[in-house]
Motif scaffolding. Structure first.
Motif, PDB file in Angstrom:
ATOM      1  N   ARG A   1     -28.176 -19.722  17.416  1.00 48.98           N
ATOM      2  CA  ARG A   1     -27.108 -20.719  17.546  1.00 48.98           C
ATOM      3  C   ARG A   1     -26.449 -20.994  16.202  1.00 48.98           C
ATOM      4  NH1 ARG A   1     -26.240 -26.054  16.866  1.00 48.98           N
ATOM      5  NH2 ARG A   1     -24.791 -27.096  18.320  1.00 48.98           N
ATOM      6  N   GLU A   2     -27.259 -21.130  15.149  1.00 41.33           N
ATOM      7  CA  GLU A   2     -26.706 -21.409  13.828  1.00 41.33           C
ATOM      8  C   GLU A   2     -25.906 -20.216  13.308  1.00 41.33           C
ATOM      9  OE1 GLU A   2     -25.780 -23.816  10.693  1.00 41.33           O
ATOM     10  OE2 GLU A   2     -26.840 -24.326  12.558  1.00 41.33           O
TER      11      GLU A   2
ATOM     12  N   GLU B   1     -34.550 -17.912  10.461  1.00 37.78           N
ATOM     13  CA  GLU B   1     -34.964 -19.258  10.080  1.00 37.78           C
ATOM     14  C   GLU B   1     -34.439 -20.334  11.021  1.00 37.78           C
ATOM     15  OE1 GLU B   1     -33.674 -19.762   6.094  1.00 37.78           O
ATOM     16  OE2 GLU B   1     -35.211 -18.444   5.227  1.00 37.78           O
ATOM     17  N   GLU B   2     -33.195 -20.225  11.449  1.00 39.82           N
ATOM     18  CA  GLU B   2     -32.556 -21.278  12.237  1.00 39.82           C
ATOM     19  C   GLU B   2     -32.287 -20.903  13.692  1.00 39.82           C
ATOM     20  OE1 GLU B   2     -32.156 -24.222  10.998  1.00 39.82           O
ATOM     21  OE2 GLU B   2     -32.634 -23.752   8.901  1.00 39.82           O
ATOM     22  N   GLY B   3     -32.264 -19.618  13.973  1.00 40.95           N
ATOM     23  CA  GLY B   3     -31.993 -19.199  15.345  1.00 40.95           C
ATOM     24  C   GLY B   3     -30.564 -18.680  15.522  1.00 40.95           C
TER      25      GLY B   3
ATOM     26  N   LEU C   1     -30.620 -16.146   8.379  1.00 38.96           N
ATOM     27  CA  LEU C   1     -30.334 -17.383   9.102  1.00 38.96           C
ATOM     28  C   LEU C   1     -30.835 -17.307  10.534  1.00 38.96           C
ATOM     29  CD1 LEU C   1     -28.871 -20.125   8.722  1.00 38.96           C
ATOM     30  CD2 LEU C   1     -26.818 -19.050   9.642  1.00 38.96           C
ATOM     31  N   TRP C   2     -30.729 -16.135  11.140  1.00 39.46           N
ATOM     32  CA  TRP C   2     -31.212 -15.935  12.500  1.00 39.46           C
ATOM     33  C   TRP C   2     -32.724 -16.142  12.562  1.00 39.46           C
ATOM     34  CZ3 TRP C   2     -28.043 -13.268  16.480  1.00 39.46           C
ATOM     35  CH2 TRP C   2     -28.710 -13.192  17.703  1.00 39.46           C
TER      36      TRP C   2
ATOM     37  N   SER D   1     -18.702 -25.188   9.034  1.00 40.40           N
ATOM     38  CA  SER D   1     -19.744 -24.414   8.362  1.00 40.40           C
ATOM     39  C   SER D   1     -19.323 -22.951   8.297  1.00 40.40           C
ATOM     40  CB  SER D   1     -21.077 -24.539   9.107  1.00 40.40           C
ATOM     41  OG  SER D   1     -21.523 -25.880   9.127  1.00 40.40           O
TER      42      SER D   1
ATOM     43  N   GLN E   1     -21.994 -20.612  12.177  1.00 39.86           N
ATOM     44  CA  GLN E   1     -21.467 -20.233  10.870  1.00 39.86           C
ATOM     45  C   GLN E   1     -20.560 -19.015  10.950  1.00 39.86           C
ATOM     46  OE1 GLN E   1     -24.097 -20.028   7.551  1.00 39.86           O
ATOM     47  NE2 GLN E   1     -25.184 -21.924   8.048  1.00 39.86           N
TER      48      GLN E   1
END
Length: 216
Positions: free
Chosen positions: A149-150, A145-147, A142-143, A44, A154
């Motif tokens: 870790r994602e 929405e997904e946290g 992204l932080w 990713s 990426q």
């Protein structure tokens, strides 16, 4: 007449233009690396071709220095972007503000490095400003929405692909072949088109579902 075809080759261009095309003809090699890592391996990345631009910056700065500069700029940029998020700005204004902040960070880093005698760091200007700003914006969203870790997945994936692309582009044999035989770019295009038809498992998915195979 036997040299007439040379008038229609890259060698007929001025030396400065030849240098530009020497770099441009390496981009398809980096694109092939990105396609291989995303389609076959399943890595990713933050953006499809952002690793290519990072790899181009690494070529100008060196790998270790480029990694340090990139991590520092993105890290500080994410912190400032989190502060801007509290102002409830529209997307266009927010991204524009991040671009200005990135430019100020690059200028401050260049001046500081020059005063400290670290002339190599002055090559920070080779980093694509808009791409850095958009990377910071994408990672901050992204932080949210997904946290974190994602973002780490990426971000590290983008750096891994960028490093591999840099290693391929900085190879002397690859640079020699792409510049002296530009028709090889068509072969790279054919390989990429073939990979675009691949719909099988990626290596990361085989690792992800390894427990299903063990149950047998």
């Amino acid at each position: 007449q036997q040299y007439a075809l040379l008038n229609f080759s890259i060698y007929s261009l001025p030396v400065e233009q030849q240098g530009i095309f020497k770099g441009l003809l390496l981009i398809p090699v980096a694109a092939l690396v990105v396609v291989l890592m995303r389609v076959l391996v399943g890595v990713s990345t933050s953006g499809t071709f952002m690793p290519i631009l990072i790899a181009l910056a690494f070529i100008q700065t060196s790998l270790a220095l480029g990694l340090t500069i990139f991590v520092c700029l993105v890290g500080v940029g994410l912190w400032i972007r989190s502060w801007l998020s509290h102002m409830n700005l529209l997307l266009v204004a927010r991204v524009s503000a991040v671009v200005i902040v990135v430019i100020l960070l690059m200028a401050a880093l260049a001046v500081l490095s020059y005063r400290l005698g670290l002339d190599q760091v002055l090559k920070v200007t080779f980093f694509p400003t808009v791409i850095l700003a958009w990377t910071i914006e994408r990672m901050s969203i992204l932080w949210e929405e997904e946290g974190g870790r994602e973002v780490l997945v990426q971000g590290s994936g983008s750096l891994v692909v960028a490093i591999l692309a840099y290693l391929a582009m900085s190879n002397r044999l690859v640079a020699h072949l792409t510049f002296n035989f530009p028709e090889l770019t068509v072969s790279l295009l054919g390989v990429i088109l073939l990979l675009g038809k691949y719909t099988g498992y990626r290596l990361s998915e085989l690792y992800r579902f390894r427990d299903l195979g063990d149950d047998r």
